[in-house]
Design a protein around this motif. Structure first.
Motif, PDB file in Angstrom:
ATOM      1  N   TRP A 214     -16.572  28.347 -54.990  1.00 43.31           N
ATOM      2  CA  TRP A 214     -15.894  26.848 -54.251  1.00 43.31           C
ATOM      3  C   TRP A 214     -16.005  25.829 -55.203  1.00 43.31           C
ATOM      4  CZ3 TRP A 214     -19.496  23.009 -54.519  1.00 43.31           C
ATOM      5  CH2 TRP A 214     -20.871  23.491 -55.062  1.00 43.31           C
ATOM      6  N   LEU A 216     -15.832  21.164 -54.799  1.00 45.44           N
ATOM      7  CA  LEU A 216     -15.598  20.051 -54.038  1.00 45.44           C
ATOM      8  C   LEU A 216     -15.565  18.681 -54.867  1.00 45.44           C
ATOM      9  CD1 LEU A 216     -18.684  20.579 -51.605  1.00 45.44           C
ATOM     10  CD2 LEU A 216     -16.313  21.160 -51.000  1.00 45.44           C
ATOM     11  N   ALA A 239     -11.306  20.241 -51.229  1.00 42.28           N
ATOM     12  CA  ALA A 239     -12.443  21.247 -51.118  1.00 42.28           C
ATOM     13  C   ALA A 239     -11.456  22.524 -51.491  1.00 42.28           C
ATOM     14  CB  ALA A 239     -13.009  21.429 -49.635  1.00 42.28           C
ATOM     15  N   ASP A 256      -7.090  18.599 -49.395  1.00 33.22           N
ATOM     16  CA  ASP A 256      -7.495  17.600 -49.789  1.00 33.22           C
ATOM     17  C   ASP A 256      -6.884  16.282 -48.804  1.00 33.22           C
ATOM     18  OD1 ASP A 256      -4.914  15.814 -51.049  1.00 33.22           O
ATOM     19  OD2 ASP A 256      -4.811  18.116 -51.578  1.00 33.22           O
TER      20      ASP A 256
END
Length: 704
Positions: A214, A216, A239, A256
């Protein structure tokens, strides 16, 4: 043609697959809008141990021919601005990112934040994100550089690899995406005009050995602009999720959100020969806004079948709204008074684009072959309204504000709906043997575009269908392993511009370019030196008037020039980026005939820049000290095709100082326009617009 509702569009994007993309290859129609999206550009990192976050010198590119390539092997001029360079210069806008790149002209419309104002080789630039086209920089959404790992600038025509684009060049933004590696970064910034900003960039896998990772990324900014009664606020969030079930397959999804409450324009300053303070505001506090609200979802799939065969597909869905409203100046109406006009825009847009390709690599005797075949489908929709009406005069020695404009009770002077639907098939082929590398590309586009003018309760549609074939061919010869000589021919095409005012519309704008260049990457030093000469021609050209946003016909124009660029890290302490550009532009044949022989607007003959970084190593309790100084020169240029107003040449200096407080904590001070140089950057409607003034920012960054 029926407009797709949001839910079917999103469903189509999420269901993207090879079969879906391949079906898109067959001839179909397309619709165009001022912003449209297009084909895939494949980007690799700078190489093992040579990440974009560590060096200003990239060694790998992909946007030169559409195929991933060593930068010396591509028969095109490509500049790469890495995240390391962006950080060292403290660039916070797209224009600042590109200011030290050869062939690129920025800041030609002063302190105006409606769009990213830049041109490449004298022509409006086309922008892409991860290889999928966003649209023209002028008239589009201002991108957020913090979202990107690198920015690639392709010079010259290349519709074959990029899709529909202008002949001057294109900019490709490469999005930060999950890598599976641990990343923790936060920062805080204070700066000029009550600027306050917080940001973060974090990523990791979901556990040791997990196939999922992931990332962020985000920022929030609260500030003002150098002109009174102006905001500079923004929130951005992105993300990403990636799944790597095997070493041969990657699936990623990135969402986004970009929201801006910004600064539309300075309103201008009276063109009476006086010089005014930049903070003077002659607009209306209640009518001075720039709003952007955009959502983007991107899905990628990559798979290596082995034996030289690989597949890649990218799909993106975008939906958003935008608009601005401000008051700008007209001519003087008295000794200390000037006329004014309300100007506003409101738009809604929705775009879907899907691209898929197969890449096959093999050896045929002593010849290495790489073949890429791909298809693309895009469907774009945009509604756009423009308002223009007179406002009360104002005394620039004692401004008295009278209020804003109620758009709900005022009819727009232009109300349009733009549609583009396109299906494309493209082929890229490369043969390399010994020191010779041959590249050729062919692309076929089937396009159906429609523009509907909504006038007095009536709909006036203008539509057209056309097919376009574009070609690119290039040859590179490696004189030595460090030095390559290349030559190329490339074509470009963009959809027609419609205009009821000027009575033109269906003929696409076409371009062609011849180019010859040298690239040198010395052993023993991380550096790249490039030199190129080129001849560009554009046919059926229109130019967007920056004041009215209306396209105006030019006809045929030509730009010939020279570009020199150097990026070098001499040693662990000294590095620099230098560029020089010479452009000779000419309107060969204007529609009216009155501008024949004139130069193109915002196209200076001479441009130069130099940025130098020097690192003073820490000793004892003192950390590393990074000193940066830059200089930018822009030669004189005309403000319009009529060549009646010329902007004087100017020098602007920038600086940056970084200090390593601790191993993972750094402080950086950035100052743009160090000596607060003030000059006119644009003239329009009897008003002057100044270049951006001095601004500073102090950023504290921490990683762990």
């Amino acid at each position: 043609m029926t407009r797709l509702s949001p839910s079917p569009r999103l469903a189509r994007l999420m269901a993207t697959s090879a079969a879906t993309a391949l079906l898109a290859a067959f001839p179909a129609q397309a619709q165009d809008a001022p912003a449209f999206e297009l084909s895939t550009i494949f980007v690799e990192s700078s190489g093992p141990g040579d990440a974009d976050s560590e060096t200003t010198v990239a060694s790998q590119i992909s946007s030169g021919s559409g195929l991933p390539n060593d930068i010396l092997d591509s028969s095109a001029t490509v500049s790469v601005v890495t995240s390391a360079e962006i950080e060292r210069r403290g660039a916070s806008t797209t224009e600042q990112v590109l200011q030290y790149t050869s062939g690129v002209t920025t800041d030609f419309y002063g302190r105006d934040d409606r769009y990213d104002f830049f041109k490449i080789r004298g022509y409006d630039a086309t922008t892409y994100r991860d290889g999928l086209l966003i649209g023209d920089a002028f008239g589009g959404v201002r991108e957020e550089p913090f979202a990107f790992d690198r920015v690639e600038v392709l010079k010259g025509a290349n519709s074959t690899a990029f899709g529909l684009s202008d002949p001057g060049g294109a900019v490709n933004f490469v999005t930060k995406s999950p890598t599976g590696e641990r990343l923790r970064e936060i920062y805080g910034t204070l700066g000029s005009f009550n600027h306050k900003e917080l940001g973060f960039d974090m990523g990791d896998s979901f556990g040791e050995g997990s196939p999922f990772s992931w990332r962020l990324t985000g920022k929030i900014k609260d500030g003002e602009a150098e002109t009174e009664s102006s905001n500079d606020d923004e929130s951005f969030f992105m993300a990403g999720l990636a799944w790597r079930p095997t070493d041969y397959t990657t699936v990623s999804l990135v969402y986004d959100k970009l929201y801006r409450d910004g600064y539309p324009n300075s309103s201008g300053y009276p063109a009476n020969g006086d010089e005014f303070d930049r903070s003077l505001f002659l607009g209306e506090p209640d009518f001075n806004y720039l709003d952007t609200d955009r959502d983007t979802l991107t899905l990628k799939l990559e798979h290596d079948f082995g034996n030289g065969l690989s597949f890649g597909s990218t799909a993106r869905y975008t939906k958003g709204t935008g608009g601005f409203g401000y008051v700008f100046l007209g001519g003087t109406t008295g000794a200390t008074t000037v006329s004014r006009y309300y100007f506003a825009n409101a738009s809604e847009f929705e775009n879907l684009v899907v691209d898929a390709h197969l890449l096959y690599e093999t050896d045929i005797g002593n010849v290495h072959s790489r073949t890429m075949v791909g298809v693309e489908f895009r469907d774009n929709y945009r509604e756009n309204k423009l308002w223009y009406t007179a406002a009360a005069d104002i005394d620039f020695t004692d401004p008295t504000y009278t209020g804003g404009l109620d758009l709900g009770s005022t009819a727009p002077y232009q109300d349009t709906t733009n549609k583009v639907q396109a299906k494309s098939l493209y082929l890229q082929q490369e043969f390399s043997w010994d020191r010779l590398i041959a590249q050729v590309g062919l692309r076929q586009d089937w396009i159906d575009q429609e523009q509907i003018y909504h006038i007095a309760g009536m709909d006036l549609p203008i539509s057209g269908e056309f097919e376009e074939t574009s070609l690119r061919a290039g040859l590179t010869y490696k004189l030595t392993p460090e030095l390559s000589l290349y030559g190329s021919y490339a074509e470009s095409v963009v959809p027609a511009s419609f205009s009821t005012a000027y009575g033109y519309g269906l003929e696409p704008e076409r371009g062609k370019q011849w180019e010859l260049g040298l690239k040198y990457r010395p052993d023993g030093m991380r550096a790249l030196f490039t030199a190129s000469i080129f001849d560009l021609t554009k046919f059926n050209q229109t130019v967007t008037n920056p004041d009215t946003l209306l396209d105006e016909p030019v006809g045929e124009s030509r730009v010939r020039g020279l570009e020199l660029e150097a990026k070098a890290e001499i040693n662990d302490q000294l590095s620099f980026t230098g560029a020089y550009t010479y452009l000779e532009s000419e309107i060969v044949q204007s529609d009216s005939g009155g501008n024949n022989g004139n130069e193109l607007p915002h196209t200076p003959k001479h441009q130069a820049s130099l940025w130098v970084n020097y690192l003073v190593p820490g000793a004892g309790g003192r950390g590393d000290l990074d000193l940066g100084l830059g200089a930018r020169y822009t030669g004189e240029y005309w403000t319009s095709t009529a060549n009646t107003d010329r902007i004087d040449a100017a020098w602007v200096f920038d600086a940056a100082v970084g200090y390593q407080i601790a191993d993972n904590t750094a402080l950086r001070l950035t100052v743009t326009n160090l000596f607060d140089e003030q000059h006119i950057a644009q003239k329009g409607f009897s008003a002057n617009y100044y270049n951006p003034g001095r601004q500073w920012s102090l950023t504290l960054n921490h990683t762990w």
